[in-house]
Write a protein that holds these residues in place. Structure first.
Motif, PDB file in Angstrom:
ATOM      1  N   VAL A  45       0.946  -1.225  -0.004  1.00 44.15           N
ATOM      2  CA  VAL A  45      -0.143   0.125  -0.007  1.00 44.15           C
ATOM      3  C   VAL A  45       0.955   1.223   0.002  1.00 44.15           C
ATOM      4  O   VAL A  45       1.797   1.254   0.770  1.00 44.15           O
ATOM      5  CB  VAL A  45      -0.890   0.013   1.310  1.00 44.15           C
ATOM      6  CG1 VAL A  45      -1.723   1.272   1.215  1.00 44.15           C
ATOM      7  CG2 VAL A  45      -2.009  -1.238   1.156  1.00 44.15           C
ATOM      8  N   GLN A 102      -8.242  -0.012  -3.069  1.00 43.03           N
ATOM      9  CA  GLN A 102      -7.798   1.623  -3.049  1.00 43.03           C
ATOM     10  C   GLN A 102      -8.976   2.481  -2.626  1.00 43.03           C
ATOM     11  O   GLN A 102      -8.780   3.600  -1.858  1.00 43.03           O
ATOM     12  CB  GLN A 102      -6.878   1.870  -4.446  1.00 43.03           C
ATOM     13  CG  GLN A 102      -6.352   3.262  -4.337  1.00 43.03           C
ATOM     14  CD  GLN A 102      -7.003   4.302  -4.772  1.00 43.03           C
ATOM     15  OE1 GLN A 102      -8.033   4.056  -5.377  1.00 43.03           O
ATOM     16  NE2 GLN A 102      -6.964   5.602  -4.452  1.00 43.03           N
ATOM     17  N   ARG A 116      -2.142   4.198  -3.938  1.00 47.36           N
ATOM     18  CA  ARG A 116      -2.149   2.779  -4.957  1.00 47.36           C
ATOM     19  C   ARG A 116      -2.071   1.683  -3.848  1.00 47.36           C
ATOM     20  O   ARG A 116      -1.513   1.733  -2.740  1.00 47.36           O
ATOM     21  CB  ARG A 116      -0.957   3.163  -5.642  1.00 47.36           C
ATOM     22  CG  ARG A 116      -0.609   1.860  -6.572  1.00 47.36           C
ATOM     23  CD  ARG A 116       0.669   2.115  -7.619  1.00 47.36           C
ATOM     24  NE  ARG A 116       0.631   1.337  -8.478  1.00 47.36           N
ATOM     25  CZ  ARG A 116       0.197   1.373  -9.816  1.00 47.36           C
ATOM     26  NH1 ARG A 116      -0.389   2.226 -10.030  1.00 47.36           N
ATOM     27  NH2 ARG A 116       0.544   0.404 -10.417  1.00 47.36           N
TER      28      ARG A 116
END
Length: 239
Positions: free
Chosen positions: A80, A133, A149
């Protein structure tokens, strides 16, 4: 006057271009929002401040044991990327924005994968990443965090399931090979049938084919050559 330089050192603080300082005076948030970049002033014994890094941060989501929609257990991990977009909110609305984002990412990964079949998990990684996301970005917005992202790194299947899938793929390849071979035999049979019909209607074509066959045999330089006899000639001897 003697203590003035020391007092200035205590009052003047500096934050970098990628940092912001959230200042509290006597426990209350100082109006005007976060300070920085550059110099800012605080009052010793009255002000306290917290530096917040605004750069993008990445972390790995540990492998999560997930039961898919079709009751298959898989282990999936992800990465992440996020950043703090509002320094003030990230300090006042949540105790530890980074830790909270990590924990929320793990639970979101399990929740999203639990709604997918195994085939969807293996083939729709981009769709799963986009869904994660969007969910994370919406949930972390009150914390002043922007999730930029999410990427699915690896999907690990049980060993028995891997063997079963490999056997299924091998069986599918063999079935396709048999179908292709059968289609080839069918096309060859049709071609031979058409050639036989042409030769039956034209005896000269049969003679030309006979001569062509002899020419091919002689080119092989074999020690023994067998000459096929025309059927009409054999019929005369049989009579």
């Amino acid at each position: 006057m003697i203590t003035l330089p020391f007092s200035l050192c205590l009052c003047i603080k500096v934050v970098q271009e990628y940092e912001r300082a959230v200042i509290f005076r006597l426990g209350r948030l100082l109006p005007g929002g976060a300070k920085g970049p550059g110099l800012f002033f605080i009052l010793p014994c009255m002000d306290s401040y917290t530096k917040v890094d605004l750069r993008t941060v990445s972390f790995d989501v540990p492998p999560q044991e997930v039961l898919s929609k079709d009751s298959v257990t898989v282990a999936v991990d992800a990465v992440v990327y996020y950043r703090v977009q509002n320094a003030t909110i990230s300090v006042t609305n949540v105790e530890d924005a980074a830790r909270s984002t990590r924990l929320l990412s793990a639970t979101t990964l399990r929740n999203v994968l639990g709604t997918k079949n195994l085939s969807e998990i293996l083939s729709e990684r981009e769709n799963i990443s986009n869904t994660m996301q969007a969910n994370l970005d919406e949930a972390t917005d009150p914390w002043g965090v922007k999730v930029e992202r999410v990427e699915i790194k690896d999907v690990r299947l049980p060993v028995q399931l891997q063997r079963a899938m490999a056997a299924e793929a091998e069986a599918a390849r063999e079935a396709r090979a048999k179908v292709i071979a059968a289609e080839g035999e069918q096309k060859a049979s049709r071609a031979l049938k058409e050639a036989a019909e042409v030769m039956q209607d034209s005896p000269s074509a049969l003679q030309l084919r006979y001569l062509q066959t002899l020419n091919t045999i002689s080119a092989e330089k074999n020690s023994t050559i067998i000459f096929p006899l025309p059927i009409d000639l054999v019929k005369n001897f049989l009579k």
